[in-house]
Write an enzyme that holds these catalytic residues in place. Structure first.
Site, PDB file in Angstrom:
ATOM      1  N   GLU A 236       0.854  -1.196   0.000  1.00 57.08           N
ATOM      2  CA  GLU A 236       0.000   0.000   0.000  1.00 57.08           C
ATOM      3  C   GLU A 236       0.885   1.239   0.000  1.00 57.08           C
ATOM      4  O   GLU A 236       0.623   2.201  -0.705  1.00 57.08           O
ATOM      5  CB  GLU A 236      -0.942  -0.017   1.212  1.00 57.08           C
ATOM      6  CG  GLU A 236      -1.914   1.153   1.189  1.00 57.08           C
ATOM      7  CD  GLU A 236      -2.907   1.172   2.326  1.00 57.08           C
ATOM      8  OE1 GLU A 236      -3.153   0.111   2.949  1.00 57.08           O
ATOM      9  OE2 GLU A 236      -3.450   2.257   2.601  1.00 57.08           O
ATOM     10  N   ARG A 314      -7.341   2.448  13.482  1.00 61.24           N
ATOM     11  CA  ARG A 314      -8.241   1.310  13.283  1.00 61.24           C
ATOM     12  C   ARG A 314      -8.179   0.334  14.470  1.00 61.24           C
ATOM     13  O   ARG A 314      -9.158  -0.338  14.774  1.00 61.24           O
ATOM     14  CB  ARG A 314      -7.983   0.595  11.956  1.00 61.24           C
ATOM     15  CG  ARG A 314      -9.232  -0.097  11.423  1.00 61.24           C
ATOM     16  CD  ARG A 314      -9.011  -0.698  10.054  1.00 61.24           C
ATOM     17  NE  ARG A 314      -9.602   0.056   8.960  1.00 61.24           N
ATOM     18  CZ  ARG A 314     -10.883  -0.023   8.568  1.00 61.24           C
ATOM     19  NH1 ARG A 314     -11.732  -0.813   9.196  1.00 61.24           N
ATOM     20  NH2 ARG A 314     -11.317   0.688   7.554  1.00 61.24           N
ATOM     21  N   GLU A 731     -10.657  -8.280   3.999  1.00 60.64           N
ATOM     22  CA  GLU A 731      -9.953  -8.359   5.276  1.00 60.64           C
ATOM     23  C   GLU A 731     -10.693  -9.105   6.396  1.00 60.64           C
ATOM     24  O   GLU A 731     -10.067  -9.847   7.162  1.00 60.64           O
ATOM     25  CB  GLU A 731      -9.610  -6.942   5.774  1.00 60.64           C
ATOM     26  CG  GLU A 731      -8.621  -6.216   4.891  1.00 60.64           C
ATOM     27  CD  GLU A 731      -8.572  -4.738   5.216  1.00 60.64           C
ATOM     28  OE1 GLU A 731      -9.503  -4.002   4.823  1.00 60.64           O
ATOM     29  OE2 GLU A 731      -7.607  -4.324   5.881  1.00 60.64           O
TER      30      GLU A 731
HETATM   31  N1  MTE Z   1      -6.304 -11.482  -1.503  1.00 62.29           N
HETATM   32  C1  MTE Z   1      -5.256 -11.851  -2.263  1.00 62.29           C
HETATM   33  N2  MTE Z   1      -5.365 -12.971  -2.979  1.00 62.29           N
HETATM   34  N3  MTE Z   1      -4.113 -11.107  -2.320  1.00 62.29           N
HETATM   35  C2  MTE Z   1      -3.968  -9.952  -1.583  1.00 62.29           C
HETATM   36  O1  MTE Z   1      -2.931  -9.303  -1.650  1.00 62.29           O
HETATM   37  N4  MTE Z   1      -5.019  -8.408   0.028  1.00 62.29           N
HETATM   38  C3  MTE Z   1      -6.017  -8.266   1.092  1.00 62.29           C
HETATM   39  C4  MTE Z   1      -7.391  -8.693   0.586  1.00 62.29           C
HETATM   40  N5  MTE Z   1      -7.316  -9.969  -0.043  1.00 62.29           N
HETATM   41  C5  MTE Z   1      -5.069  -9.548  -0.748  1.00 62.29           C
HETATM   42  C6  MTE Z   1      -6.240 -10.353  -0.770  1.00 62.29           C
HETATM   43  C7  MTE Z   1      -6.118  -6.906   1.598  1.00 62.29           C
HETATM   44  S1  MTE Z   1      -5.024  -6.393   2.777  1.00 62.29           S
HETATM   45  C8  MTE Z   1      -7.098  -6.050   1.193  1.00 62.29           C
HETATM   46  S2  MTE Z   1      -7.251  -4.513   1.855  1.00 62.29           S
HETATM   47  C9  MTE Z   1      -8.066  -6.428   0.152  1.00 62.29           C
HETATM   48  O2  MTE Z   1      -7.826  -7.734  -0.362  1.00 62.29           O
HETATM   49  C10 MTE Z   1      -7.987  -5.389  -0.960  1.00 62.29           C
HETATM   50  O3  MTE Z   1      -8.768  -5.712  -2.043  1.00 62.29           O
HETATM   51  P1  MTE Z   1     -10.339  -5.374  -2.113  1.00 62.29           P
HETATM   52  O4  MTE Z   1     -10.512  -3.984  -1.657  1.00 62.29           O
HETATM   53  O5  MTE Z   1     -10.662  -5.583  -3.523  1.00 62.29           O
HETATM   54  O6  MTE Z   1     -11.002  -6.349  -1.187  1.00 62.29           O
HETATM   55 MO1  MOS Z   2      -5.292  -3.929   3.107  1.00 58.07          MO
HETATM   56  S1  MOS Z   2      -4.233  -3.962   4.849  1.00 58.07           S
HETATM   57  O1  MOS Z   2      -6.134  -2.459   3.583  1.00 58.07           O
HETATM   58  O2  MOS Z   2      -4.108  -3.351   2.002  1.00 58.07           O
END
Ligand code: MTE
Ligand code: MOS
Length: 778
Positions: A236, A314, A731
């Protein structure tokens, strides 16, 4: 509500074919231009000290070396701190952590760059090294003043409580271990600009950081991201440094520069999930209602702010998890230590806050000799209850608990474990429950915006660009589904393209689980706008009865809307009657009439706000709820354990893609279990990472996933602000994994009743063994 047919709801990730064929493109698959230089960082071997001098003379003579860059060479500002300006790109005057970049080597091959970096030396006068968050706080080393949340009056309330317990809970960090390490590739373009390929969740964050360190304006910097081999929060903010280093290299050599970190470089130089230490106090009445809760959190931020402050916030937002507690007082310190700056990680501080209250509840339960689940159940937040930050709950906490209990029968699962334990001396089972409640939206309100650019071409195909970054979570699949549904076209006609700062500007990072909501909604608006234009064109075409048909197989097709023009399955209906017009005819007529087939739409979440001056507001578009029950078996001679099952009732709202969402749940749960059980980050007193490779840092493999994961979708009629009512899922499921810790604890207690282990996650087999035979006491 998503009314796509059941096929699309179960539709596979649009990348699945190219993934299994090895055809999906990642940073390392971008073809390299001739003359590309390879970068390697020389990083600090010492966690804290005065940087007296850097000797690059030997390295400069090394084979293939083209240039070596240190802080003094930068044309722009030596600063990449996004929230606070406390993070130099290259060390200047001081080093703050082991692994801090000091010099950048550019060479003709990757091996030459690495070899040369080993020849650099630095004279560093050691300064005091602090690795512990409590020590940092005691010495006044804070990233910013503490944050505070308050509801009711906890001091007064504690005095009225029947039972009060105080204790301490510690929870370690977590290595992101994305399969694709950090990296970037920069290519010079006209007028001193650059094209930047970056493995980042935040293309705009990269663009800003590069602009800052090079002095090149943002409109000359194109950041492009095809997809990531995982980010999990680690990209991020922390992708910025590598892109900025490559960009500086390109700026100073006019050559393309590539840097893809080796795994051990990545583990050594990048930050992780924040470790926390916390003191809690929990007060209950005679019926085990929690009347008061106070907590002080010490967050180990590492050597710079990075995202520590929003992560800290958070923690406060989720410090009462899914419970209603009328009197809460929570304080959180972001403590500056000499470790790599810690950063976002799935859950963004929320899981740490939840671990602490679950520890407090387990503590109370053990002392009162009741089941923790009894306390959990009694205190679930109800509709209309207030969170400590002022938002009123639209709660599914009790519903998800009840539906899970109906399906899985908690009492039966616990009785099975008890019976097993009564009959087995050296193998013990434990069962624990974990309700979750996670707020969806960036807590920084301005970030809740997104844009989508949609083009329809004259062959009827559709191209989409948004600010969302695909990192395996399936956001591109969901976005393609949105367009396919609005246009009533097969998903194969839709392509979601790379995330690119020239096509979509000022993106928020793909984070906070909100990417599908924000970018999906922007896409929906763009598609609907184009569709309205097409309807007008079709209406004109249908005037005077042209294209009307009496009947054909088309008329057998589903057509629900009776008003005016509708597109269904690619055909045009008028007032519910079939016509011989189809998508392609209308698209081409629109083009001929010079009607725009493109749209750039903007979406901003409505109704959210937060006022930090009083720490109250309505920061979240909605919450995701759920309840999980986790069962484990501990081998009490060896200290090892297995997760027998994770059974949850999860609040999807109404999932628009069950295959993708169930994948997110399974992955999140396993990652949560890893964090709570086996993943142990270890820095020594000198701030050196000892768990610096996959041989010393254990992550869950196929043998450590639960034998069974059951997912029951919560049944609810409630509307929400998610895309097609399909709630964010990225998450929240990670937090189900927290129950594993408490299930192991129960199994340990079943073997050794004298012992009350410290709350200190992860519960590694070593710690389990010590607690099985020790008397540690909280
Ligand atoms: N799933 C996969 N396969 N790879 C990832 O890097 N990141 C997670 C989650 N799921 C992630 C994942 C995190 S930290 C977040 S914030 C969300 O995916 C971000 O994607 P979204 O907003 O589309 O859910
Ligand atoms: Mo997810 S920790 O908000 O990239």
């Amino acid at each position: 509500m998503f009314h796509g047919n059941s096929d699309s709801q179960k539709m596979k990730n649009v990348d699945s074919k190219s993934h299994v064929r090895g055809e999906s493109v990642y940073l390392d698959d971008v073809p390299l231009l001739e003359g590309t230089l390879f970068a390697c960082v020389y990083d600090s071997p010492i966690a804290h000290g005065k940087l007296k001098s850097v000797d690059i003379s030997e390295a400069e003579k090394s084979k293939g070396v083209v240039k070596i860059i240190t802080a003094k060479d930068l044309i722009g500002e030596n600063q990449i701190g996004g929230i606070l300006p406390d993070e130099p790109l290259l060390a200047d005057g001081e080093v703050h952590f082991c692994g801090m970049p000091i010099a950048l080597v550019l060479a003709e091959t990757e091996a030459q760059a690495h070899a040369a970096a080993k020849l650099i030396t630095a004279e560093i006068e050691p300064l005091e090294i602090i690795t512990d968050e409590r020590e940092a706080q005691a010495k006044g080393k804070l990233i910013a003043p503490p944050k505070h949340f308050k509801l009711g009056d906890s001091d007064k309330a504690f005095a009225t409580c029947e039972h009060v317990f105080e204790g301490r809970a510690d929870v370690n960090g977590q290595e992101h271990l994305y399969i694709e390490t950090q990296g970037a590739y920069t290519i010079p373009s006209e007028q001193g600009g650059m094209k930047i390929y970056s493995s980042t969740q935040g293309p705009t964050a990269v663009q800003r950081a590069v602009s800052r360190v090079t002095g090149i304006p943002m409109n000359l910097l194109e950041v492009d991201v095809t997809r990531l081999g995982g980010g999990f929060g680690g990209k991020e903010d922390q992708a910025n440094a590598w892109a900025a280093l490559c960009a500086v290299g390109t700026q100073l050599t006019k050559k393309p520069v590539k840097y893809a970190l080796h795994r051990m470089e990545d583990m050594r130089m990048t930050g992780k999930r924040h470790p926390y230490s916390a003191d809690y106090k929990i007060g209950l009445d005679k019926d085990f209602r929690i009347i008061a809760y106070s907590a002080t959190f010490y967050q180990n931020a590492g050597a710079a702010c990075d995202l520590s402050l929003p992560v800290l916030e958070r923690t406060l937002f989720h410090c009462t998890n899914s419970y209603f507690i009328p009197n809460v007082s929570a304080t959180a310190y972001s403590c500056k230590t000499n470790l790599p700056p810690n950063t976002a990680f799935r859950g963004f501080g929320g899981p740490q806050g939840m671990f602490v209250i679950e520890s407090a509840i387990a503590h109370a339960a053990e002392k009162l000799n009741v089941s923790a689940s009894e306390i959990q159940r009694k205190n679930l937040i109800e509709n209309g209850d207030e969170f400590p930050y002022g938002q009123i709950a639209e709660s599914e906490a009790i519903t998800s608990w009840k539906q899970a209990d109906e399906k899985y029968d908690f009492a039966k699962l616990k009785a099975e474990a008890d019976e097993f334990n009564a009959n087995n001396k050296f193998i013990k089972k434990g069962v624990a429950l974990m309700p979750i409640c996670f707020g969806i939206s960036f807590t920084k309100t301005p970030m809740n915006q997104a844009r989508s650019l949609v083009h329809v071409y004259t062959d009827g195909s559709v191209a989409i660009s948004t600010g969302a970054v695909e990192m395996g979570q399936g956001v591109n699949t969901k976005i393609a589904q949105v367009a396919a549904k609005v246009f009533s076209q097969p998903i194969g006609r839709v392509k979601v393209h790379t995330t690119n700062t020239l096509r979509i500007a000022n993106t928020s990072p793909t984070a906070a689980s909100a990417a599908a909501d924000l970018n999906g909604r922007a896409t929906q608006i763009a598609c609907e706008t184009i569709l309205e234009r097409l309807k007008t064109v079709a209406e004109e075409m249908l005037k005077d009865g042209a294209y009307r048909i009496e009947s054909s197989e088309i008329s057998e097709m589903r057509h629900t809307q009776k008003d005016g023009v509708t597109f269904e399955n690619g055909f045009v209906f008028f007032n519910g009657e079939p016509t011989s017009l189809d998508w392609l005819l209308v698209v081409n007529e629109a083009y001929n009439q010079r009607v725009s087939l493109s749209e750039h739409a903007h979406y901003a979440t409505q109704g959210i706000n937060f006022d930090w001056s009083i720490a109250k507001g309505h920061p979240f578009a909605y919450h995701v709820y759920g309840t999980a029950i986790v069962g484990v078996t501990v081998d009490c001679q060896r200290g090892i354990y297995e997760v027998d099952y994770v059974k949850c009732c999860h609040d999807f709202g109404s999932s628009m893609n069950a295959a993708v969402d169930n994948g997110q749940i399974e992955g999140g749960i396993v990652q949560g279990i890893g964090w709570m059980t086996m993943e142990e980050i270890f820095y020594d007193k000198n701030g050196r990472l000892r768990s610096n490779a996959l041989s010393t840092y254990k992550i869950p493999d196929i043998y450590s996933v639960p034998k069974e994961i059951e997912i029951l979708p919560l049944q609810t009629e409630r509307e929400n602000l998610a895309i097609f009512n399909s709630k964010a899922v990225g998450e929240p499921p990670l937090m189900y994994g927290i129950a594993t810790y408490f299930a192991i604890r129960k199994a340990v207690k079943a073997f050794n009743q004298e012992n009350l282990p410290k709350f200190d996650a992860p519960f590694t087999p070593e710690k389990v063994l010590i607690n099985l035979y020790g008397k540690i006491g909280m």
